[in-house]
Motif scaffolding. Structure first.
Motif, PDB file in Angstrom:
ATOM      1  N   LYS A  11       0.922  -1.257  -0.061  1.00 38.44           N
ATOM      2  CA  LYS A  11      -0.030   0.010  -0.174  1.00 38.44           C
ATOM      3  C   LYS A  11       0.753   1.269  -0.009  1.00 38.44           C
ATOM      4  CE  LYS A  11      -4.627  -0.750   1.897  1.00 38.44           C
ATOM      5  NZ  LYS A  11      -5.208  -0.536   3.134  1.00 38.44           N
ATOM      6  N   ILE A  12       2.012   1.343   0.937  1.00 38.21           N
ATOM      7  CA  ILE A  12       2.676   2.555   1.117  1.00 38.21           C
ATOM      8  C   ILE A  12       3.794   2.507  -0.261  1.00 38.21           C
ATOM      9  CG2 ILE A  12       4.513   3.592   2.222  1.00 38.21           C
ATOM     10  CD1 ILE A  12       3.096   2.668   4.715  1.00 38.21           C
ATOM     11  N   ALA A  13       4.415   1.233  -0.562  1.00 40.58           N
ATOM     12  CA  ALA A  13       5.299   1.292  -1.645  1.00 40.58           C
ATOM     13  C   ALA A  13       4.820   1.818  -3.103  1.00 40.58           C
ATOM     14  CB  ALA A  13       5.910   0.015  -1.872  1.00 40.58           C
ATOM     15  N   SER A  14       3.521   1.321  -3.346  1.00 36.17           N
ATOM     16  CA  SER A  14       2.865   1.578  -4.680  1.00 36.17           C
ATOM     17  C   SER A  14       2.363   3.056  -4.539  1.00 36.17           C
ATOM     18  CB  SER A  14       1.890   0.604  -4.707  1.00 36.17           C
ATOM     19  OG  SER A  14       0.513   0.905  -3.805  1.00 36.17           O
ATOM     20  N   GLY A  15       2.170   3.700  -3.471  1.00 35.95           N
ATOM     21  CA  GLY A  15       1.611   5.017  -3.382  1.00 35.95           C
ATOM     22  C   GLY A  15       0.106   5.156  -3.260  1.00 35.95           C
ATOM     23  N   LYS A  16      -0.555   3.991  -3.124  1.00 35.57           N
ATOM     24  CA  LYS A  16      -1.820   3.979  -2.819  1.00 35.57           C
ATOM     25  C   LYS A  16      -2.197   4.677  -1.386  1.00 35.57           C
ATOM     26  CE  LYS A  16      -5.939   0.993  -2.121  1.00 35.57           C
ATOM     27  NZ  LYS A  16      -6.523  -0.581  -1.989  1.00 35.57           N
ATOM     28  N   SER A  17      -1.226   4.418  -0.589  1.00 33.24           N
ATOM     29  CA  SER A  17      -1.341   5.189   0.854  1.00 33.24           C
ATOM     30  C   SER A  17      -0.058   6.122   0.770  1.00 33.24           C
ATOM     31  CB  SER A  17      -1.283   4.383   2.194  1.00 33.24           C
ATOM     32  OG  SER A  17      -1.275   5.074   3.370  1.00 33.24           O
ATOM     33  N   ASP A  18      -0.189   7.329   0.691  1.00 36.88           N
ATOM     34  CA  ASP A  18       0.828   8.244   0.490  1.00 36.88           C
ATOM     35  C   ASP A  18       0.979   9.475   1.559  1.00 36.88           C
ATOM     36  OD1 ASP A  18       2.912   9.759  -0.655  1.00 36.88           O
ATOM     37  OD2 ASP A  18       1.676  10.666  -2.207  1.00 36.88           O
ATOM     38  N   PHE A  19       1.914   9.147   2.499  1.00 35.57           N
ATOM     39  CA  PHE A  19       2.326  10.133   3.659  1.00 35.57           C
ATOM     40  C   PHE A  19       3.446  11.114   3.041  1.00 35.57           C
ATOM     41  CE2 PHE A  19       1.285   6.285   5.781  1.00 35.57           C
ATOM     42  CZ  PHE A  19       0.270   6.730   6.576  1.00 35.57           C
ATOM     43  N   VAL A  20       2.894  12.457   3.228  1.00 36.39           N
ATOM     44  CA  VAL A  20       3.468  13.595   2.823  1.00 36.39           C
ATOM     45  C   VAL A  20       4.530  13.864   3.835  1.00 36.39           C
ATOM     46  CG1 VAL A  20       3.608  16.049   1.916  1.00 36.39           C
ATOM     47  CG2 VAL A  20       1.868  14.133   0.853  1.00 36.39           C
ATOM     48  N   THR A  21       3.780  14.310   5.118  1.00 34.67           N
ATOM     49  CA  THR A  21       4.471  14.515   6.324  1.00 34.67           C
ATOM     50  C   THR A  21       4.203  13.699   7.411  1.00 34.67           C
ATOM     51  OG1 THR A  21       3.067  16.249   7.099  1.00 34.67           O
ATOM     52  CG2 THR A  21       4.768  16.765   5.680  1.00 34.67           C
ATOM     53  N   ILE A  22       4.708  13.336   8.407  1.00 34.41           N
ATOM     54  CA  ILE A  22       4.386  12.745   9.745  1.00 34.41           C
ATOM     55  C   ILE A  22       5.108  13.094  10.854  1.00 34.41           C
ATOM     56  CG2 ILE A  22       4.301  10.469  10.993  1.00 34.41           C
ATOM     57  CD1 ILE A  22       4.741   8.920   8.203  1.00 34.41           C
ATOM     58  N   ASP A  23       4.313  13.872  11.727  1.00 35.52           N
ATOM     59  CA  ASP A  23       4.663  14.306  13.115  1.00 35.52           C
ATOM     60  C   ASP A  23       4.338  13.416  14.270  1.00 35.52           C
ATOM     61  OD1 ASP A  23       5.865  16.255  14.398  1.00 35.52           O
ATOM     62  OD2 ASP A  23       3.778  17.203  14.932  1.00 35.52           O
ATOM     63  N   ILE A  24       5.370  12.970  14.980  1.00 34.59           N
ATOM     64  CA  ILE A  24       5.268  12.233  16.236  1.00 34.59           C
ATOM     65  C   ILE A  24       5.184  13.094  17.280  1.00 34.59           C
ATOM     66  CG2 ILE A  24       6.004  10.321  17.424  1.00 34.59           C
ATOM     67  CD1 ILE A  24       4.753   9.457  14.704  1.00 34.59           C
ATOM     68  N   THR A  25       4.275  12.957  18.194  1.00 32.44           N
ATOM     69  CA  THR A  25       4.544  13.759  19.446  1.00 32.44           C
ATOM     70  C   THR A  25       3.978  12.755  20.762  1.00 32.44           C
ATOM     71  OG1 THR A  25       2.059  14.558  19.542  1.00 32.44           O
ATOM     72  CG2 THR A  25       3.729  15.893  18.444  1.00 32.44           C
ATOM     73  N   ASP A  26       4.601  13.223  22.080  1.00 30.50           N
ATOM     74  CA  ASP A  26       4.055  12.498  23.138  1.00 30.50           C
ATOM     75  C   ASP A  26       4.404  11.075  23.090  1.00 30.50           C
ATOM     76  OD1 ASP A  26       3.076  14.801  24.253  1.00 30.50           O
ATOM     77  OD2 ASP A  26       1.203  14.582  23.111  1.00 30.50           O
ATOM     78  N   GLN A  27       5.644  10.551  22.604  1.00 33.89           N
ATOM     79  CA  GLN A  27       5.825   9.284  22.370  1.00 33.89           C
ATOM     80  C   GLN A  27       6.682   8.818  23.888  1.00 33.89           C
ATOM     81  OE1 GLN A  27       7.710   7.234  19.087  1.00 33.89           O
ATOM     82  NE2 GLN A  27       9.516   7.399  20.062  1.00 33.89           N
ATOM     83  N   THR A  28       6.197   7.425  24.031  1.00 33.24           N
ATOM     84  CA  THR A  28       6.660   6.773  25.337  1.00 33.24           C
ATOM     85  C   THR A  28       7.045   5.442  24.913  1.00 33.24           C
ATOM     86  OG1 THR A  28       4.530   5.719  25.868  1.00 33.24           O
ATOM     87  CG2 THR A  28       5.152   7.943  27.032  1.00 33.24           C
ATOM     88  N   ILE A  29       8.297   4.747  25.322  1.00 33.02           N
ATOM     89  CA  ILE A  29       8.883   3.730  24.925  1.00 33.02           C
ATOM     90  C   ILE A  29       9.074   2.820  26.239  1.00 33.02           C
ATOM     91  CG2 ILE A  29      10.909   2.280  24.100  1.00 33.02           C
ATOM     92  CD1 ILE A  29      11.323   4.607  22.386  1.00 33.02           C
ATOM     93  N   ASP A  30       8.531   1.478  26.547  1.00 32.63           N
ATOM     94  CA  ASP A  30       8.377   0.948  27.620  1.00 32.63           C
ATOM     95  C   ASP A  30       9.190  -0.548  27.129  1.00 32.63           C
ATOM     96  OD1 ASP A  30       7.984  -0.351  30.172  1.00 32.63           O
ATOM     97  OD2 ASP A  30       6.062  -0.735  29.767  1.00 32.63           O
ATOM     98  N   LEU A  31      10.318  -1.035  27.580  1.00 35.11           N
ATOM     99  CA  LEU A  31      10.829  -2.207  27.309  1.00 35.11           C
ATOM    100  C   LEU A  31      10.657  -3.307  28.034  1.00 35.11           C
ATOM    101  CD1 LEU A  31      14.357  -0.282  26.795  1.00 35.11           C
ATOM    102  CD2 LEU A  31      12.977  -1.399  25.092  1.00 35.11           C
TER     103      LEU A  31
END
Length: 141
Positions: free
Chosen positions: A72-92
């Motif tokens: 979907k992404i490689a074919s361009g069917k789903s095309d992200f122009v920008t992505i902004d990530i906020t308030d990220q948490t990582i739990d290991l």
């Protein structure tokens, strides 16, 4: 004797925190790599970011495997122009990482501009020395 035990305890705690920070940084790097691959649409980079056992859940309820996610992404069917990530948490938890964040993106799916605002839950797993996206679930923000 108590001072020596206390010093050893503090040193071990510091080493543990340092090791955890390195692991968190490695997971953060994997998330950044995934985001860059989603924007570029690079098939090889998308495949490198995702486990072969990927379960990729969309906010609308549709669930994809790795091949469908990549296509979907490689074919361009789903095309992200920008992505902004906020308030990220990582739990290991061992070789597994639980990553949560707000996901705000601009899209151009099929030539139609759009805006996406989601809350994302990822499960990353360390496979063959690399952190790979094993599962993802999104809900509308």
């Amino acid at each position: 004797m108590k001072k020596i035990i206390l010093m050893l305890s503090v040193c071990l705690s510091m080493l543990s925190l340092q090791a955890q920070s390195k692991k968190e940084l490695a997971v953060q790097k994997a998330v950044n790599h995934l985001v860059a691959a989603m924007i570029s649409g690079d098939r090889a980079e998308l495949e490198a970011s995702a486990s072969e056992h990927l379960s990729y859940g969309h906010s609308g309820g549709h669930v994809e495997g790795r091949a469908e996610f990549v296509e979907k992404i490689a074919s361009g069917k789903s095309d992200f122009v920008t992505i902004d990530i906020t308030d990220q948490t990582i739990d290991l938890v061992g070789k597994t990482a639980i990553v949560r964040h707000n996901f705000n993106a601009t899209t151009n799916d099929g030539g139609k501009p759009g805006v996406v605002k989601l809350k994302i839950l990822y499960i990353f797993k360390k496979e063959a020395g690399a952190w790979k996206m094993l599962a993802r679930q999104a809900v509308k923000a």
